[in-house]
Structure formats: structure tokens, C-alpha cells
Design a protein around this motif. Sequence first.
Motif, PDB file in Angstrom:
ATOM      1  N   ARG A  28      21.295  44.322  40.588  1.00 20.62           N
ATOM      2  CA  ARG A  28      21.703  43.383  41.628  1.00 20.62           C
ATOM      3  C   ARG A  28      22.610  42.305  41.046  1.00 20.62           C
ATOM      4  NH1 ARG A  28      16.737  41.007  44.502  1.00 20.62           N
ATOM      5  NH2 ARG A  28      18.172  39.346  45.088  1.00 20.62           N
ATOM      6  N   LEU A  29      23.157  42.572  39.862  1.00 20.31           N
ATOM      7  CA  LEU A  29      24.080  41.631  39.240  1.00 20.31           C
ATOM      8  C   LEU A  29      25.127  42.396  38.450  1.00 20.31           C
ATOM      9  CD1 LEU A  29      23.406  41.251  35.866  1.00 20.31           C
ATOM     10  CD2 LEU A  29      21.249  40.575  36.942  1.00 20.31           C
ATOM     11  N   ILE A  30      26.332  41.853  38.430  1.00 24.87           N
ATOM     12  CA  ILE A  30      27.416  42.318  37.573  1.00 24.87           C
ATOM     13  C   ILE A  30      28.037  41.060  36.977  1.00 24.87           C
ATOM     14  CG2 ILE A  30      29.586  43.578  37.401  1.00 24.87           C
ATOM     15  CD1 ILE A  30      28.853  45.045  39.980  1.00 24.87           C
ATOM     16  N   GLU A  31      27.857  40.852  35.706  1.00 23.42           N
ATOM     17  CA  GLU A  31      28.286  39.609  35.069  1.00 23.42           C
ATOM     18  C   GLU A  31      29.296  39.908  33.963  1.00 23.42           C
ATOM     19  OE1 GLU A  31      28.077  35.398  33.795  1.00 23.42           O
ATOM     20  OE2 GLU A  31      27.887  36.526  35.666  1.00 23.42           O
ATOM     21  N   TRP A  32      30.435  39.235  34.034  1.00 19.59           N
ATOM     22  CA  TRP A  32      31.416  39.355  32.954  1.00 19.59           C
ATOM     23  C   TRP A  32      30.933  38.578  31.736  1.00 19.59           C
ATOM     24  CZ3 TRP A  32      35.171  42.810  33.053  1.00 19.59           C
ATOM     25  CH2 TRP A  32      35.634  43.281  34.283  1.00 19.59           C
ATOM     26  N   ALA A  33      31.016  39.206  30.566  1.00 21.13           N
ATOM     27  CA  ALA A  33      30.597  38.572  29.319  1.00 21.13           C
ATOM     28  C   ALA A  33      31.801  38.507  28.373  1.00 21.13           C
ATOM     29  CB  ALA A  33      29.444  39.344  28.681  1.00 21.13           C
ATOM     30  N   CYS A  34      31.557  38.053  27.172  1.00 22.20           N
ATOM     31  CA  CYS A  34      32.615  37.858  26.186  1.00 22.20           C
ATOM     32  C   CYS A  34      33.343  39.176  25.908  1.00 22.20           C
ATOM     33  CB  CYS A  34      32.005  37.299  24.904  1.00 22.20           C
ATOM     34  SG  CYS A  34      33.206  36.899  23.621  1.00 22.20           S
ATOM     35  N   GLY A  35      34.667  39.098  25.755  1.00 18.43           N
ATOM     36  CA  GLY A  35      35.441  40.278  25.402  1.00 18.43           C
ATOM     37  C   GLY A  35      35.577  41.280  26.517  1.00 18.43           C
ATOM     38  N   ASN A  36      35.586  40.791  27.783  1.00 15.10           N
ATOM     39  CA  ASN A  36      35.703  41.682  28.948  1.00 15.10           C
ATOM     40  C   ASN A  36      34.579  42.706  29.026  1.00 15.10           C
ATOM     41  OD1 ASN A  36      37.874  40.688  30.432  1.00 15.10           O
ATOM     42  ND2 ASN A  36      39.368  41.718  29.145  1.00 15.10           N
ATOM     43  N   ARG A  37      33.426  42.367  28.469  1.00 14.93           N
ATOM     44  CA  ARG A  37      32.247  43.218  28.640  1.00 14.93           C
ATOM     45  C   ARG A  37      31.621  42.937  29.992  1.00 14.93           C
ATOM     46  NH1 ARG A  37      34.896  44.736  24.350  1.00 14.93           N
ATOM     47  NH2 ARG A  37      33.667  45.552  22.617  1.00 14.93           N
ATOM     48  N   VAL A  38      30.778  43.874  30.450  1.00 15.56           N
ATOM     49  CA  VAL A  38      30.098  43.733  31.729  1.00 15.56           C
ATOM     50  C   VAL A  38      28.600  43.883  31.502  1.00 15.56           C
ATOM     51  CG1 VAL A  38      29.751  44.762  34.002  1.00 15.56           C
ATOM     52  CG2 VAL A  38      32.057  44.588  33.065  1.00 15.56           C
ATOM     53  N   CYS A  39      27.810  42.961  32.065  1.00 15.99           N
ATOM     54  CA  CYS A  39      26.348  43.040  31.960  1.00 15.99           C
ATOM     55  C   CYS A  39      25.749  43.465  33.296  1.00 15.99           C
ATOM     56  CB  CYS A  39      25.764  41.689  31.550  1.00 15.99           C
ATOM     57  SG  CYS A  39      26.126  41.194  29.857  1.00 15.99           S
ATOM     58  N   ILE A  51      18.364  45.534  30.286  1.00 11.98           N
ATOM     59  CA  ILE A  51      19.551  44.684  30.321  1.00 11.98           C
ATOM     60  C   ILE A  51      20.592  45.367  29.458  1.00 11.98           C
ATOM     61  CG2 ILE A  51      20.523  42.424  29.765  1.00 11.98           C
ATOM     62  CD1 ILE A  51      17.724  41.252  30.064  1.00 11.98           C
ATOM     63  N   LEU A  52      21.751  45.673  30.032  1.00 10.07           N
ATOM     64  CA  LEU A  52      22.777  46.416  29.309  1.00 10.07           C
ATOM     65  C   LEU A  52      24.085  45.643  29.279  1.00 10.07           C
ATOM     66  CD1 LEU A  52      22.256  49.988  30.840  1.00 10.07           C
ATOM     67  CD2 LEU A  52      21.383  49.127  28.641  1.00 10.07           C
ATOM     68  N   GLN A  53      24.739  45.677  28.132  1.00 14.56           N
ATOM     69  CA  GLN A  53      26.110  45.188  28.037  1.00 14.56           C
ATOM     70  C   GLN A  53      27.015  46.405  27.883  1.00 14.56           C
ATOM     71  OE1 GLN A  53      27.260  41.387  26.163  1.00 14.56           O
ATOM     72  NE2 GLN A  53      28.443  42.623  24.715  1.00 14.56           N
ATOM     73  N   LEU A  54      27.934  46.570  28.834  1.00 13.45           N
ATOM     74  CA  LEU A  54      28.762  47.759  28.902  1.00 13.45           C
ATOM     75  C   LEU A  54      30.212  47.455  28.515  1.00 13.45           C
ATOM     76  CD1 LEU A  54      27.559  49.058  32.404  1.00 13.45           C
ATOM     77  CD2 LEU A  54      26.604  49.637  30.159  1.00 13.45           C
ATOM     78  N   TYR A  91      26.070  34.766  31.572  1.00 16.62           N
ATOM     79  CA  TYR A  91      26.543  34.617  30.197  1.00 16.62           C
ATOM     80  C   TYR A  91      26.823  33.138  29.957  1.00 16.62           C
ATOM     81  CZ  TYR A  91      30.140  34.590  26.530  1.00 16.62           C
ATOM     82  OH  TYR A  91      30.886  34.315  25.423  1.00 16.62           O
ATOM     83  N   VAL A  92      26.412  32.618  28.799  1.00 15.06           N
ATOM     84  CA  VAL A  92      26.675  31.226  28.443  1.00 15.06           C
ATOM     85  C   VAL A  92      28.003  31.173  27.708  1.00 15.06           C
ATOM     86  CG1 VAL A  92      25.812  29.171  27.281  1.00 15.06           C
ATOM     87  CG2 VAL A  92      24.189  30.827  28.250  1.00 15.06           C
ATOM     88  N   HIS A 348      37.578  41.588  39.293  1.00 22.69           N
ATOM     89  CA  HIS A 348      38.121  41.565  37.936  1.00 22.69           C
ATOM     90  C   HIS A 348      38.801  40.213  37.731  1.00 22.69           C
ATOM     91  CE1 HIS A 348      40.509  42.626  34.396  1.00 22.69           C
ATOM     92  NE2 HIS A 348      39.711  43.674  34.261  1.00 22.69           N
ATOM     93  N   LEU A 349      38.698  39.676  36.533  1.00 21.36           N
ATOM     94  CA  LEU A 349      39.182  38.320  36.294  1.00 21.36           C
ATOM     95  C   LEU A 349      40.705  38.231  36.240  1.00 21.36           C
ATOM     96  CD1 LEU A 349      36.561  37.219  33.624  1.00 21.36           C
ATOM     97  CD2 LEU A 349      36.517  36.878  36.103  1.00 21.36           C
ATOM     98  N   GLN A 350      41.380  39.330  35.871  1.00 18.47           N
ATOM     99  CA  GLN A 350      42.843  39.306  35.770  1.00 18.47           C
ATOM    100  C   GLN A 350      43.546  40.257  36.732  1.00 18.47           C
ATOM    101  OE1 GLN A 350      41.138  39.847  32.545  1.00 18.47           O
ATOM    102  NE2 GLN A 350      41.015  37.623  32.321  1.00 18.47           N
ATOM    103  N   LYS A 351      42.959  41.406  37.010  1.00 20.39           N
ATOM    104  CA  LYS A 351      43.611  42.387  37.887  1.00 20.39           C
ATOM    105  C   LYS A 351      43.386  41.990  39.344  1.00 20.39           C
ATOM    106  CE  LYS A 351      43.307  46.374  34.781  1.00 20.39           C
ATOM    107  NZ  LYS A 351      44.656  46.915  34.933  1.00 20.39           N
ATOM    108  N   PRO A 352      44.445  41.654  40.074  1.00 23.40           N
ATOM    109  CA  PRO A 352      44.286  41.000  41.385  1.00 23.40           C
ATOM    110  C   PRO A 352      43.444  41.753  42.396  1.00 23.40           C
ATOM    111  CG  PRO A 352      46.559  40.846  40.641  1.00 23.40           C
ATOM    112  CD  PRO A 352      45.864  41.767  39.685  1.00 23.40           C
TER     113      PRO A 352
END
Length: 377
Positions: A28-39, A51-54, A91-92, A348-352
Motif C-alpha cells: 500500500r506504499l511506493i516510496e522513492w529512496a536514494c539513487g532512484n530506488r523504490v521501496c 520491506i523491499l528496496q527495488l 525514506y529519511v 516518477h520524479l523526473q519523467k513527466p
Amino acid sequence: MEAADEWLLQSLRLYRDLHTFELQAPTRLIEWACGNRVCVAGYGQSDGNEILQLIPPPTLLTKETQGLCPERDFKVECGGFSERPVYSLKYVPDTSLLVTSGPPDSSLQVWQVSAEDSDVIKSVSTIATENGTGQSWSKIATISARAPWVLHGSRLDRVQITEVESRKNVYTAASRGSEELSSLAFLDCNLLLLCCATGRLCLADIRQPQSLVEAVPVPSAPCSEQWCMGTRHAAQGSEPSSQPVARLSSRGLLALTDLRKTSEFLALAKARVPSPGSGAEFLCISWAPALEGYLAISGFDGTVHVYDTQSWDSSGREAEPIFVHKGHTFGGAGGSRDPPLVTVHTWHLQKPRTLLSAASDGSLHVWDWVQPCGKCG
């Protein structure tokens, strides 16, 4: 021709990119993490919620379009297990820490994403909350402007900021109200925005602990109606309060508010969504970070709707989505199961025009829709 096959054929002209992935358990969450990873993380009631970092597929890390690709091309980089359901994860910034929350109480769990030579996300501490037992799970937001901070609370009178590493309380909001919170956010290192499940929107300044400013109330509605909010990151050099706040109700009402003029609505609209079902557990609304005036909503069924708000006014008329992602609708196992429900989406943070969405059947989609001819952006 089956509906899923027909949709896949339509996808050739509707999408610039479409990737599908099947998680071991729904998130129920999709969180952007460091280095364009996804949690992502499981929210089941068992003791083994992963808990997975993809690492995202290559198409999300480059500017080139690579076409339709239904391969399982997310890669698990590291992971851990939570003994409780994970309803929220943040992500902090500027750290290797994650903060999670979920039932059965309002406490927070802090996690360390291990160094490159390890694939483990390990639990490092718990942030207890006053009278946490019996309270609903905490909504959370993070920032690292002064120090790694987490903003958290389950009710309006229980909002706090805690320093993540020392677990020291640095702020407690003053409020006589005890409404349940649905969302909260840092606008900057001093300004906080709180949204109650009733739709009440409050602005707080940590430099003035006794100050809690309420924005214009939402339109009158049944008491069973639930609300959530979406905030947009301020453009560099602009004031955070200049970015509109969007609220979404379980009836599909949309309200836009300019925090510089909280006495009136910036715009009102009605989304074309099905009647609310058993609740508003997965209501989600988000602003596009790289497209002016675009937002997406989900949580009503197996679809994600994208809207261009730039022509909206305060009439409250029904709004026409510019795109509807229906891919999750075809993800169930035949007709023996209920249709999947979209649990969360994010941009996505950069792709419009690229979004990620997840559903209750464990499907995770990445999609970039084709902009119709004559439309800008």
C-alpha cells in the motif's frame, strides 16, 4: 478475444511505456529512496511483512523510451521483515534510514538500509508515542533540513516532530481537536500541513507552537465521507505556501486550496469514479512533480485517473480525466476473485507522464501514457 488481450492490444497505442511486475505480497506504499530506488512493503496481518528496496527497470533510469516490456525487470536490492503490517514508509533524506508505521498502535519503526556489501534492511529502533496503545496507526512525513526529523501523528491533538536518530521530541502541535488524521506533510522546515479524515485542513508553524490555522472547510457532506490530501513540492526559489493543496473525498470530490488565501477554494470538481464501497482505506491523490497542474487519483477501483486541473473553476462540475490506467483491472485470476483495487500510486520524479501504481493482487505497474495530439506537456 478476452478483455485482458484486448486491453494489451490497446496499450500499443495508449502507452509509450508499460512494465508489469508481480510482488510476493501486495503493498500500500511506493516510496522513492536514494539513487532512484523504490521501496515497497507488505501490509498483511502476519509476522512476516517484507520491506523491499527495488532497483527499477532500465527504462525508468534513462530518458529513452524502450517500448512495451511486461518482463519482471524490477530487481530486489535489499530487504527486511517487519513483525507488523507496514501501512506507511518514508525514506529519511540524506540518510540510509527508513521510518515505517502501521497497526496495532501509533509507534514508529526505524530501519537501516545496510551498506553495499549487505542486502539486509534491519530494524534499529522504535519511536514510542504517548498514549500510543489503542490509537490508530501514525501518518508520517520526513525531512532533513536541520536534522533527520519525522513528523507523525494519528490524531490532530497528537502531532509531533521527533529527531529520528536521538528519538528526542522537538515539537508538539497545540490543538483542541481530536479528529483522526489522514495525511500530513512538511511544506518546509518550519511549516506543517495536516489533513483530517473529515477534510479539515490545518497549517502549523513550529516557531509558534500555539498557532494552528484552519483553511476553508470542505463542502458539507455525509459524516461517513473520508478525505485525504496531496501536496506539491515547491519549485526552487518559490514559497512552499504558493503550491496548491489538493483534497480528495471518498465520494470523488476534489478541492484545490491556495494556502496564501485559505478563506476560499481555488477550484472544486467531481471525479468520475464509482460510488464508494466499504470505505476509503486506499484513497490516494498526488500532484505531478514535472507537469504543471496535473494530478492523479486512485483507491476507488482498479484504475488510476489523471486530470489536468488548469481549466477547473469553483463550480464543482464533473471533471473529465485525460487518461485512465485500467491495467490492474485485468490482473485477477479469472472471475473467481474480486477485481483488484489500486492501493497506491506515485509519479516518477523526473519523467513527466510516468507513474507507478500497485494493487491488492500484488501487481506493480510502471506506465507512461501517450499524450493526445493537440495537447501540450
